[in-house]
Design a protein around this motif. Structure first.
Motif, PDB file in Angstrom:
ATOM      1  N   TRP A 212       0.807  -1.225   0.000  1.00  0.00           N
ATOM      2  CA  TRP A 212       0.000   0.000   0.000  1.00  0.00           C
ATOM      3  C   TRP A 212       0.835   1.267   0.000  1.00  0.00           C
ATOM      4  CZ3 TRP A 212      -5.409   0.576   0.132  1.00  0.00           C
ATOM      5  CH2 TRP A 212      -6.113  -0.638   0.134  1.00  0.00           C
ATOM      6  N   THR A 213       0.206   2.293  -0.527  1.00  0.00           N
ATOM      7  CA  THR A 213       0.785   3.619  -0.487  1.00  0.00           C
ATOM      8  C   THR A 213      -0.180   4.494   0.296  1.00  0.00           C
ATOM      9  OG1 THR A 213       1.792   3.301  -2.642  1.00  0.00           O
ATOM     10  CG2 THR A 213       1.496   5.573  -1.918  1.00  0.00           C
ATOM     11  N   LEU A 214       0.363   5.314   1.185  1.00  0.00           N
ATOM     12  CA  LEU A 214      -0.498   6.125   2.043  1.00  0.00           C
ATOM     13  C   LEU A 214      -0.340   7.609   1.736  1.00  0.00           C
ATOM     14  CD1 LEU A 214      -2.223   6.711   4.633  1.00  0.00           C
ATOM     15  CD2 LEU A 214      -0.081   6.561   5.918  1.00  0.00           C
TER      16      LEU A 214
ATOM     17  N   ALA B 151       5.175   3.289   1.171  1.00  0.00           N
ATOM     18  CA  ALA B 151       5.628   4.678   1.164  1.00  0.00           C
ATOM     19  C   ALA B 151       4.474   5.555   1.590  1.00  0.00           C
ATOM     20  CB  ALA B 151       6.079   5.082  -0.236  1.00  0.00           C
ATOM     21  N   SER B 152       4.781   6.720   2.119  1.00  0.00           N
ATOM     22  CA  SER B 152       3.708   7.605   2.536  1.00  0.00           C
ATOM     23  C   SER B 152       4.096   9.057   2.304  1.00  0.00           C
ATOM     24  CB  SER B 152       3.388   7.379   4.012  1.00  0.00           C
ATOM     25  OG  SER B 152       4.569   7.539   4.776  1.00  0.00           O
ATOM     26  N   ALA B 153       3.075   9.874   2.189  1.00  0.00           N
ATOM     27  CA  ALA B 153       3.306  11.300   2.015  1.00  0.00           C
ATOM     28  C   ALA B 153       2.182  12.062   2.681  1.00  0.00           C
ATOM     29  CB  ALA B 153       3.363  11.659   0.532  1.00  0.00           C
ATOM     30  N   TRP B 154       2.511  13.233   3.195  1.00  0.00           N
ATOM     31  CA  TRP B 154       1.515  14.098   3.828  1.00  0.00           C
ATOM     32  C   TRP B 154       1.361  15.334   2.954  1.00  0.00           C
ATOM     33  CZ3 TRP B 154      -0.387  13.577   9.149  1.00  0.00           C
ATOM     34  CH2 TRP B 154      -1.252  14.618   9.530  1.00  0.00           C
ATOM     35  N   LEU B 155       0.127  15.607   2.542  1.00  0.00           N
ATOM     36  CA  LEU B 155      -0.118  16.799   1.730  1.00  0.00           C
ATOM     37  C   LEU B 155      -0.741  17.877   2.602  1.00  0.00           C
ATOM     38  CD1 LEU B 155      -1.684  15.121  -1.424  1.00  0.00           C
ATOM     39  CD2 LEU B 155       0.654  15.970  -1.169  1.00  0.00           C
ATOM     40  N   ASN B 156      -0.125  19.032   2.599  1.00  0.00           N
ATOM     41  CA  ASN B 156      -0.591  20.103   3.467  1.00  0.00           C
ATOM     42  C   ASN B 156      -1.130  21.275   2.651  1.00  0.00           C
ATOM     43  OD1 ASN B 156      -0.927  22.085   5.436  1.00  0.00           O
ATOM     44  ND2 ASN B 156       0.821  21.317   6.622  1.00  0.00           N
ATOM     45  N   PRO B 157      -2.399  21.622   2.856  1.00  0.00           N
ATOM     46  CA  PRO B 157      -2.957  22.743   2.083  1.00  0.00           C
ATOM     47  C   PRO B 157      -2.429  24.100   2.538  1.00  0.00           C
ATOM     48  CG  PRO B 157      -4.607  21.899   3.601  1.00  0.00           C
ATOM     49  CD  PRO B 157      -3.409  21.001   3.725  1.00  0.00           C
TER      50      PRO B 157
ATOM     51  N   ARG C 237       8.427  15.165  11.007  1.00  0.00           N
ATOM     52  CA  ARG C 237       9.468  14.180  11.305  1.00  0.00           C
ATOM     53  C   ARG C 237       8.960  12.769  11.063  1.00  0.00           C
ATOM     54  NH1 ARG C 237      10.701  16.345  16.699  1.00  0.00           N
ATOM     55  NH2 ARG C 237      10.838  18.511  16.027  1.00  0.00           N
ATOM     56  N   VAL C 238       7.655  12.629  11.042  1.00  0.00           N
ATOM     57  CA  VAL C 238       7.075  11.299  10.838  1.00  0.00           C
ATOM     58  C   VAL C 238       6.738  11.068   9.364  1.00  0.00           C
ATOM     59  CG1 VAL C 238       5.208   9.751  11.514  1.00  0.00           C
ATOM     60  CG2 VAL C 238       6.119  11.424  13.152  1.00  0.00           C
ATOM     61  N   PHE C 239       6.195  12.095   8.710  1.00  0.00           N
ATOM     62  CA  PHE C 239       5.825  11.958   7.299  1.00  0.00           C
ATOM     63  C   PHE C 239       6.530  13.017   6.460  1.00  0.00           C
ATOM     64  CE2 PHE C 239       2.077  10.183   9.418  1.00  0.00           C
ATOM     65  CZ  PHE C 239       1.944   8.990   8.726  1.00  0.00           C
ATOM     66  N   PRO C 240       7.016  12.625   5.289  1.00  0.00           N
ATOM     67  CA  PRO C 240       7.504  13.642   4.356  1.00  0.00           C
ATOM     68  C   PRO C 240       6.318  14.508   3.957  1.00  0.00           C
ATOM     69  CG  PRO C 240       7.826  11.414   3.484  1.00  0.00           C
ATOM     70  CD  PRO C 240       7.072  11.277   4.748  1.00  0.00           C
ATOM     71  N   MET C 241       6.469  15.819   4.057  1.00  0.00           N
ATOM     72  CA  MET C 241       5.324  16.698   3.835  1.00  0.00           C
ATOM     73  C   MET C 241       5.480  17.488   2.539  1.00  0.00           C
ATOM     74  SD  MET C 241       3.629  19.308   6.585  1.00  0.00           S
ATOM     75  CE  MET C 241       3.258  18.029   7.778  1.00  0.00           C
TER      76      MET C 241
ATOM     77  N   SER D  66       3.239  16.724  -7.486  1.00  0.00           N
ATOM     78  CA  SER D  66       4.235  16.081  -8.348  1.00  0.00           C
ATOM     79  C   SER D  66       5.398  15.577  -7.519  1.00  0.00           C
ATOM     80  CB  SER D  66       4.813  17.066  -9.359  1.00  0.00           C
ATOM     81  OG  SER D  66       3.857  17.423 -10.270  1.00  0.00           O
ATOM     82  N   ALA D  67       5.872  16.436  -6.636  1.00  0.00           N
ATOM     83  CA  ALA D  67       7.000  16.047  -5.798  1.00  0.00           C
ATOM     84  C   ALA D  67       6.616  14.861  -4.929  1.00  0.00           C
ATOM     85  CB  ALA D  67       7.456  17.218  -4.942  1.00  0.00           C
ATOM     86  N   ALA D  68       5.384  14.881  -4.414  1.00  0.00           N
ATOM     87  CA  ALA D  68       4.934  13.781  -3.571  1.00  0.00           C
ATOM     88  C   ALA D  68       4.915  12.483  -4.368  1.00  0.00           C
ATOM     89  CB  ALA D  68       3.553  14.082  -3.005  1.00  0.00           C
ATOM     90  N   VAL D  69       4.418  12.556  -5.586  1.00  0.00           N
ATOM     91  CA  VAL D  69       4.357  11.357  -6.415  1.00  0.00           C
ATOM     92  C   VAL D  69       5.768  10.840  -6.697  1.00  0.00           C
ATOM     93  CG1 VAL D  69       3.724  10.462  -8.681  1.00  0.00           C
ATOM     94  CG2 VAL D  69       2.116  11.870  -7.409  1.00  0.00           C
ATOM     95  N   GLU D  70       6.669  11.777  -7.008  1.00  0.00           N
ATOM     96  CA  GLU D  70       8.056  11.371  -7.213  1.00  0.00           C
ATOM     97  C   GLU D  70       8.587  10.653  -5.975  1.00  0.00           C
ATOM     98  OE1 GLU D  70      10.018  11.444  -9.920  1.00  0.00           O
ATOM     99  OE2 GLU D  70       8.107  12.023 -10.835  1.00  0.00           O
ATOM    100  N   HIS D  71       8.290  11.236  -4.853  1.00  0.00           N
ATOM    101  CA  HIS D  71       8.763  10.651  -3.606  1.00  0.00           C
ATOM    102  C   HIS D  71       8.165   9.263  -3.410  1.00  0.00           C
ATOM    103  CE1 HIS D  71       9.162   9.823   0.651  1.00  0.00           C
ATOM    104  NE2 HIS D  71       7.838   9.781   0.724  1.00  0.00           N
ATOM    105  N   LEU D  72       6.870   9.142  -3.648  1.00  0.00           N
ATOM    106  CA  LEU D  72       6.206   7.857  -3.433  1.00  0.00           C
ATOM    107  C   LEU D  72       6.747   6.795  -4.379  1.00  0.00           C
ATOM    108  CD1 LEU D  72       2.544   9.083  -2.897  1.00  0.00           C
ATOM    109  CD2 LEU D  72       4.115   8.196  -1.171  1.00  0.00           C
TER     110      LEU D  72
END
Ligand SMILES: Nc1ncnc2c1ncn2[C@@H]1O[C@H](COP(=O)(O)OP(=O)(O)OP(=O)(O)O)[C@@H](O)[C@H]1O
Ligand SMILES: [Mg+2]
Lengths: 401, 318
Positions: free
Chosen positions: A300-302, A346-352, A368-372, A381-387
């Motif tokens: 899974w991807t979160l 992999a996980s990513a946090w999206l912040n509005p 520190r817990v999730f790449p934001m 785009s950056a998040a997708v690259e990261h994931l």
């Protein structure tokens, strides 16, 4: 120096390459700059800027660089001076040097010479200024070119004024996502499908190849076409997220319509994750967080969407959720988040919220817990690259470090 | 080597003065006369009777043609991306080759297909000579454009539909304007480089290597003035009053946040045509939207704005 504009654009985050810059020089050498009513502004943009989301960045950079030169003629002068003595920057990297093919440069030089020669002849003949005036009526529609506004008001404004209008601000990639951009943005998640899973047999190609080689079987493998991505989307709703409710709702429905995931699950949470997640936030219905966690494994991807903005006790305190009446357990919010961070591939946090306020206490802890990432086109785009496991690109234009 | 590359020659230009002292100017044999930049640029395209082009787009087209670079066009649906290629072909008097890209398209399909099935068929059932493979090579639009003796316009429409490798796979052919047919060992090189126009609807990001090679233009949605002219191209005798009211409604509709699919130019043109055919008086546009289905293609969008029973607008948020 005119060449300074090149560096200025790069300093402002536009990834203009030297080859592109040279195309611009070539176009100038060939006289495109004063093509009818066109301006250097539009010409340079067409050759140097390849994404509409960068138009606004370009506008700002242009206005900064040529600001004060309200008159198109003053810009001509700058260009002219440079063309007289076109030194290329010495600050070239090896990579850029490698990009420069000898042929390009020589063609360019030849063209410049040619142009200067014919120019002088014309000059002697006294017939310069051709082309700026007497052009054909616009589009044969019977309208004079002078009548066409580039942006909205009357013609005759300088390039700097046009750039100053910031007509493309809403196309920026680093702004919080516009409703209609969301669909397109989410399709970026399709990229997750790349490089995943073992290769599959490409039957068409195999038959084709085998037929061509007269029946000798030739197996053709290809990366899987089917998306194997399993996506878990957790979204913060309510509270400080209220101003973003609309964006989130659209993001959510866009994700929901996206049929290209092998599995897609989504839950809401309120403020922070405690021992329950919601499928229906208004009725506080939904599974226990533990149950959801158990189903998540490395396939899974979160993606979590939230402003990570809360009272410190809501994040750190045991039973912080009690305050909200939504938690009965003694597990703290941060503890839940850590558990979520560990399970998926992999996980990513999206912040509005914009990056500049991410040093708020709870945001820092969660980072520190999730790449934001910012909930913007660039951020996504950056998040997708990261994931996908690619290295992070920190130099996205507009990203405030 | 090239004298512009200061450092390559081992020279350094340490200050503005040494930069100006003419060490480089040697490569260019004279000073440039004033007004140099004011001469006629190579211009070929300026819209057509049926296609209006704004100056920035026109210049982008002309510079792309002149520098022989592919022109990448983006913009909302209905902003005339596809029509642009037709207009360019018409105005420079060149034939148009269209390659409609699909999600299954592969770069090679545009060049040629080797019809192995026909060949196997011929081998088994016909007494045709199958040794000449060339008769089984079927050229695609790109292949035909490169084979042409005259200059042509090639439209690669909706490139973003194909998979991500597609644009990169085309780089070689677009750079060199040549390709080889593996099966026959032939190499085909364009006699005249085609004018290449590529459109994208932004479904996917295009790779940087591809973008670097293109001239790019984003067609902004036309403002009211330009839109009036575009409508008049299609409906030359439309009444001013009707046109103005329609445009007010149209732009208002496009601003409504609840709408998922915003109506575009072609829908506006159809709508105005329908209103005129039905002889609907301008006044009725005040609180109603007759034939709203021509503007809003999604049922949910219609419901969000119009009371379906009465045909009245639900809420007018200006
Ligand atoms: N500049 C223009 N001049 C005249 N007509 C135009 C212009 N722009 C758009 N139109 C009208 O709008 C219609 C739609 O244009 P076109 O099909 O080229 O749009 P498109 O950008 O390719 O849309 P899509 O993204 O949906 O493919 C055209 O058939 C034409 O009638
Ligand atoms: Mg089209």
């Amino acid at each position: 120096m005119f060449i300074g504009f090149f560096f200025h654009l790069r300093a402002r985050g536009l990834k203009v390459t030297l080859t592109e810059w040279l195309s611009l020089v070539r176009a100038l050498a060939r006289g495109h700059e004063r093509a009818q009513l066109g301006t250097f502004y539009a010409l340079a943009r067409a050759l140097l800027v390849k994404k509409e989301s960068h138009y606004d960045l370009y506008d700002r950079a242009f206005a900064e660089w040529f600001g004060g030169l309200e008159d198109q003629y003053a810009i001509d002068e700058q260009i002219l001076q440079w063309l007289e003595n076109p030194v290329l920057p010495r600050e070239l990297t090896d990579e850029e040097r490698a990009q420069l093919s000898r042929m390009d440069l020589e063609t360019l030089q030849r063209e410049l010479r040619e142009r200067l020669r014919t120019q002088r002849e014309r000059h002697d003949g006294g017939s310069h200024w051709v082309g700026t005036g007497g052009t054909s009526p616009f589009g044969h529609g019977g309208r004079n070119p002078q009548g066409i506004r580039v942006g909205g008001a009357g013609g005759g404004r300088s390039a700097v004024q046009i750039a100053g209008e910031r007509r493309f601000e809403n196309l920026r990639g680093d702004r919080v996502l516009d409703v209609r951009q969301l669909g397109a943005a989410l399709r970026r998640l399709r990229r997750l499908a790349r490089d995943q899973g073992p290769e599959e047999l490409d039957i068409d190609e195999t038959v084709d190849k085998s037929a061509k080689s007269g029946g000798e079987i030739e197996l053709v493998l290809r990366p899987p076409r089917k998306n194997r991505v399993k996506l878990l989307l957790l979204m913060d709703v309510g509270g400080s997220m209220d101003p973003h409710a609309d964006t989130c709702e659209r993001l959510f429905s866009a994700a929901h319509q996206a049929t290209h995931f092998q599995a897609f699950r989504h839950y809401f949470f309120h403020n922070c994750i405690y021992d329950r997640l919601y499928t229906d936030i208004s009725r506080y219905q939904g599974p226990s967080t533990d149950d959801v966690l158990k189903q998540i494994d490395k396939s899974w991807t979160l993606v979590i969407v939230g402003d990570a903005w809360m009272g410190p006790y809501e994040l750190g305190a045991e039973a912080g959720g009690l305050a909200w009446g939504v938690s009965m357990s003694r597990t703290s919010g941060i503890e839940w988040l850590k558990r979520f961070a560990e399970r998926p591939k992999a996980s990513a946090w999206l912040n509005p919220e914009p990056r500049r306020i991410w040093n708020a206490p709870t945001v820092s802890v969660i980072r520190r817990v999730f790449p934001m990432f910012e909930l913007t086109l660039d951020g996504l785009s950056a998040a997708v690259e990261h994931l996908r496991g690619a290295r992070l690109v920190h130099t996205e234009p507009g990203a405030v470090p | 080597m090239f004298p512009w590359l200061a450092e390559r020659d081992g020279q350094r230009y340490d200050d503005e003065a040494s930069r100006r002292d003419g060490r480089c100017a040697a490569s260019i044999d004279a000073r440039v006369p004033r007004g140099m930049l004011r001469t006629m640029a190579p211009t070929t395209f300026d819209g057509t009777a049926g296609y209006l082009v704004a100056p920035e787009l026109r210049d982008a087209v002309n510079v792309a043609i002149d520098l022989e670079k592919p022109l990448l066009i983006k913009g909302e649906p209905g902003t005339g991306k596809t029509r642009l290629a037709e207009a360019v072909a018409e105005s420079i008097g060149a034939p148009l080759f269209v390659w409609n890209v699909k999600s299954t398209s592969k770069a090679r399909d545009g060049l040629y297909l080797y019809d192995t099935v026909a060949r196997l068929n011929d081998a088994r059932f016909n007494d045709r000579d199958i040794r000449d493979i060339r008769q089984y090579i079927k050229y695609g639009p790109l292949g035909r454009a490169l084979l042409s003796d005259e200059r042509v316009v090639l439209l690669i429409d909706e490139i973003d539909k194909a998979d991500m490798e597609f644009p990169n796979d085309l780089l070689h052919e677009l750079d060199r304007m040549s390709f080889s047919v593996d099966e026959t060992g032939e190499t085909i090189t364009a006699k005249k480089r085609p004018v290449v126009i590529i459109t994208s609807n932004n479904e996917k990001e295009l790779p940087d290597a591809f973008l670097r090679r293109c001239v790019f233009h984003f067609i902004a949605f036309p403002d009211e003035e330009l839109m009036k002219d575009i409508v008049r191209v299609h409906q030359p005798d439309v009444e001013d009053k009707l046109l103005s009211s329609c445009l007010v409604r149209f732009y208002w509709l496009r601003k409504q946040p609840d709408i998922k699919k915003r109506p575009s130019t072609s829908e506006l043109i159809d709508w105005i045509a329908a209103l005129r055919r039905a002889g609907i008086p301008v006044e009725r546009l005040e609180g109603e939207m007759p034939f709203v289905g021509l503007l809003l293609k999604k049922e949910a969008d219609v419901e969000a704005l119009v009371n379906v029973k009465t045909g009245k607008l639900r809420s007018i948020r200006q």
